[in-house]
Design a protein around this motif. Sequence first.
Motif, mmCIF file in Angstrom:
data_model
loop_
_atom_site.group_PDB
_atom_site.id
_atom_site.type_symbol
_atom_site.label_atom_id
_atom_site.label_comp_id
_atom_site.label_asym_id
_atom_site.label_seq_id
_atom_site.Cartn_x
_atom_site.Cartn_y
_atom_site.Cartn_z
ATOM 1 N N THR A 281 -11.250 13.504 6.050
ATOM 2 C CA THR A 281 -9.631 13.832 7.160
ATOM 3 C C THR A 281 -9.588 15.197 6.314
ATOM 4 O O THR A 281 -8.217 15.523 6.668
ATOM 5 N N TRP B 134 2.256 9.603 -5.393
ATOM 6 C CA TRP B 134 3.001 11.217 -4.832
ATOM 7 C C TRP B 134 4.301 11.257 -5.420
ATOM 8 O O TRP B 134 4.634 12.693 -5.629
ATOM 9 N N LEU C 41 -5.281 8.913 9.413
ATOM 10 C CA LEU C 41 -5.347 9.741 8.202
ATOM 11 C C LEU C 41 -4.538 10.904 8.385
ATOM 12 O O LEU C 41 -3.935 11.252 7.542
ATOM 13 N N ARG C 42 -5.040 11.772 8.975
ATOM 14 C CA ARG C 42 -4.596 12.566 9.595
ATOM 15 C C ARG C 42 -3.296 13.083 10.063
ATOM 16 O O ARG C 42 -3.254 14.037 9.390
ATOM 17 N N ASN C 43 -2.930 12.259 10.060
ATOM 18 C CA ASN C 43 -1.249 12.434 10.110
ATOM 19 C C ASN C 43 -0.629 12.682 8.553
ATOM 20 O O ASN C 43 -0.508 11.210 7.686
ATOM 21 N N ASP C 44 0.297 13.038 8.406
ATOM 22 C CA ASP C 44 0.993 13.220 6.723
ATOM 23 C C ASP C 44 2.570 12.665 6.882
ATOM 24 O O ASP C 44 3.338 13.516 7.680
ATOM 25 N N TRP C 45 2.208 11.695 6.200
ATOM 26 C CA TRP C 45 3.756 11.035 6.016
ATOM 27 C C TRP C 45 4.558 12.067 5.071
ATOM 28 O O TRP C 45 5.990 11.444 5.216
ATOM 29 N N LEU D 215 1.119 4.152 -2.430
ATOM 30 C CA LEU D 215 0.618 5.431 -2.661
ATOM 31 C C LEU D 215 1.816 6.426 -2.735
ATOM 32 O O LEU D 215 1.701 7.434 -2.900
ATOM 33 N N MET E 244 -7.831 0.809 9.677
ATOM 34 C CA MET E 244 -7.848 1.828 7.837
ATOM 35 C C MET E 244 -6.657 0.054 7.156
ATOM 36 O O MET E 244 -6.932 0.336 6.598
ATOM 37 N N ARG E 245 -5.741 0.662 8.329
ATOM 38 C CA ARG E 245 -5.613 -1.585 7.646
ATOM 39 C C ARG E 245 -6.476 -2.892 7.060
ATOM 40 O O ARG E 245 -5.726 -2.688 5.635
ATOM 41 N N TYR F 193 12.092 14.340 17.097
ATOM 42 C CA TYR F 193 10.932 12.958 16.482
ATOM 43 C C TYR F 193 9.842 12.362 16.521
ATOM 44 O O TYR F 193 9.240 11.753 16.506
ATOM 45 N N GLU F 194 9.496 13.820 18.084
ATOM 46 C CA GLU F 194 7.910 13.273 18.916
ATOM 47 C C GLU F 194 6.807 13.493 17.464
ATOM 48 O O GLU F 194 6.122 13.193 17.683
ATOM 49 N N HIS G 151 0.314 7.814 10.187
ATOM 50 C CA HIS G 151 -1.124 7.643 9.032
ATOM 51 C C HIS G 151 -1.865 6.380 8.910
ATOM 52 O O HIS G 151 -3.123 6.484 9.065
ATOM 53 N N LEU G 152 -1.333 5.079 9.237
ATOM 54 C CA LEU G 152 -2.633 4.482 8.725
ATOM 55 C C LEU G 152 -3.241 4.276 10.288
ATOM 56 O O LEU G 152 -5.004 3.364 10.231
ATOM 57 N N ASP G 153 -2.530 4.673 11.570
ATOM 58 C CA ASP G 153 -3.660 4.836 12.644
ATOM 59 C C ASP G 153 -4.610 6.758 12.878
ATOM 60 O O ASP G 153 -6.088 5.857 13.058
ATOM 61 N N VAL H 183 0.860 -1.376 0.095
ATOM 62 C CA VAL H 183 0.125 0.221 -0.270
ATOM 63 C C VAL H 183 0.744 1.517 -0.148
ATOM 64 O O VAL H 183 0.588 2.650 -0.803
ATOM 65 N N THR I 187 -6.750 15.569 4.765
ATOM 66 C CA THR I 187 -5.440 15.930 5.168
ATOM 67 C C THR I 187 -4.361 15.789 3.946
ATOM 68 O O THR I 187 -3.310 16.978 4.343
ATOM 69 N N ASP J 95 3.175 4.285 9.389
ATOM 70 C CA ASP J 95 2.557 3.627 10.492
ATOM 71 C C ASP J 95 1.394 4.600 11.037
ATOM 72 O O ASP J 95 0.600 4.344 11.128
#
Lengths: 204, 304
Positions: free
Chosen positions: B263, A75, A187-191, A71, B218-219, A174-175, A183-185, A67, B265, A181
């Motif tokens: 979302t 990008w 979706l608002r987390n932007d990789w 993705l 999501m996974r 780094y925090e 992002h999968l938890d 996946v 995002t 991972d």
Amino acid sequence: MPIQLTSQAYCKMLLHAAKYPHCAVNGLLVAEKTKEKKKDSHSEPVLCVDCVPLFHGTLALAPMLEVALTLIDTWCKENNYIIAGYYQANERTKDSRPNQVAEKVAARISENFSDAAIVMVDNSRLTMSCFEPIVVIYDHHENKWKSRDVTSDCFEDWSEAQKITSALLEGRSYENLIDFDNHLDDLRNDWTNPVINKSVLDLC
Amino acid sequence: MIENREMRDKLRKWREENCRNSEQIVDVGEELISEHASKLGDDIWIIYEQVMIAALDCSRDDLALTCLQELEKQFSDSHRVKRLSGMRLEALERYDEANKDYDAILQDDPTNTAARKRKISILKAQGKSAEAIRELNEYLEQFVGDQEAWHELSELYINEHDYGKAAFCLEELMMTNPHNHLYCEQYAEVKYTQGGLENLELSRKYFAQALRLNNRNMRALFGLYMSASHIAASPKVSAKVKKDNMKYAAWAATQINRAYKYTDTLKRHIVHLGGHAEAAMKQYPLPVFDSGWLVAGPRRTNAP
């Protein structure tokens, strides 16, 4: 064709490793896509401008990796990048050799980019001050992955990379690093890590 | 400056959720211990233990030793404290001495599971995966209900690429925790990685099951899309199986797009997906959904 790292690519790799000190982490390195193929392009280093942190913990499962590759590939196309390498920091401090996962992913990347490299983080030398580069770069020669000596030539600007990485590690940036991972938890987390990218830019 | 009460609550929450946010625990815990020790009552001992372990994680041997010494003073012959002393030796890579501590505990109390698990952790830290796996299997023969151990074993097997045995461990966990969507989803990932048509079909079923148990996983949603797509693309399946899986993949693709839309995002709202998913999307009517996306499973199409 050797790869070179920008400060942004280098520091995000180390931030990823620092965020999860008790886990193996991995990610992809991306380079800008060049249209022309020069005849002597073998001597030109490939500049990895950025990296995308992928996973932490269990790296050896296929579905989420596929996946992520899909993705991130999309990008890349939108941003004129190409996946040019793979990085990994193993779980144990003293273990910095590429394993089966690293070789498999790198082989996959090599299908689209013939000079794909594996960058392994040497955990035992990871410090706040980053006096020396702590990565080991592996190139594919004659069906084997061989390590190459890493000097400041492997960086676009080593002293800048050193300064920025050290500053961000001290500041515990780094925090806020987001990997796939995370992002999968949620979706608002932007990789793509725009926040960290901005911090890097501010320090340049 | 946050209040004493707030700090204690944070530490308790992290204890209950078994979080490994060691730097934060050290930050909060160190302040709590140095400034407010007298006001903590009996809570102080469990806080010393929590902070000590976090300190080991952050190479703060100074802090770890302080906590350990307080605990040793208070609970002089405790196995629980001896285990902490062993963990400190592990952190200092003095594995032989740590093993001596654990063996002493086991000599006294052969059923002490904590000491046995620490010994296995040492094997893992030393890179002795085969031995760690062997010891953990032996442990589980005796302590068959230890879920943490089954999960650890599944991870060890995955790292050795022994997916069949990892699947077995996850099956044990699913049997005893049938409502846990995470185990279902991990099992599906292992099956998918194992490969082959039969394993792919199983993986699809378990991704779907994980989704039914938790419609925000999501996974599981991505996994459903990937597994169904691969099955549909396989030359070995019948036309009916192909059609069914295209339907599942299309449904999953719609849900994924919907999730990204909600979302907000990334700049792009539509995730670019493979060819057959898009074709199938055109063919099958889309279910209507609530803002709580993903209400129905792959077979049901009722509106909320």
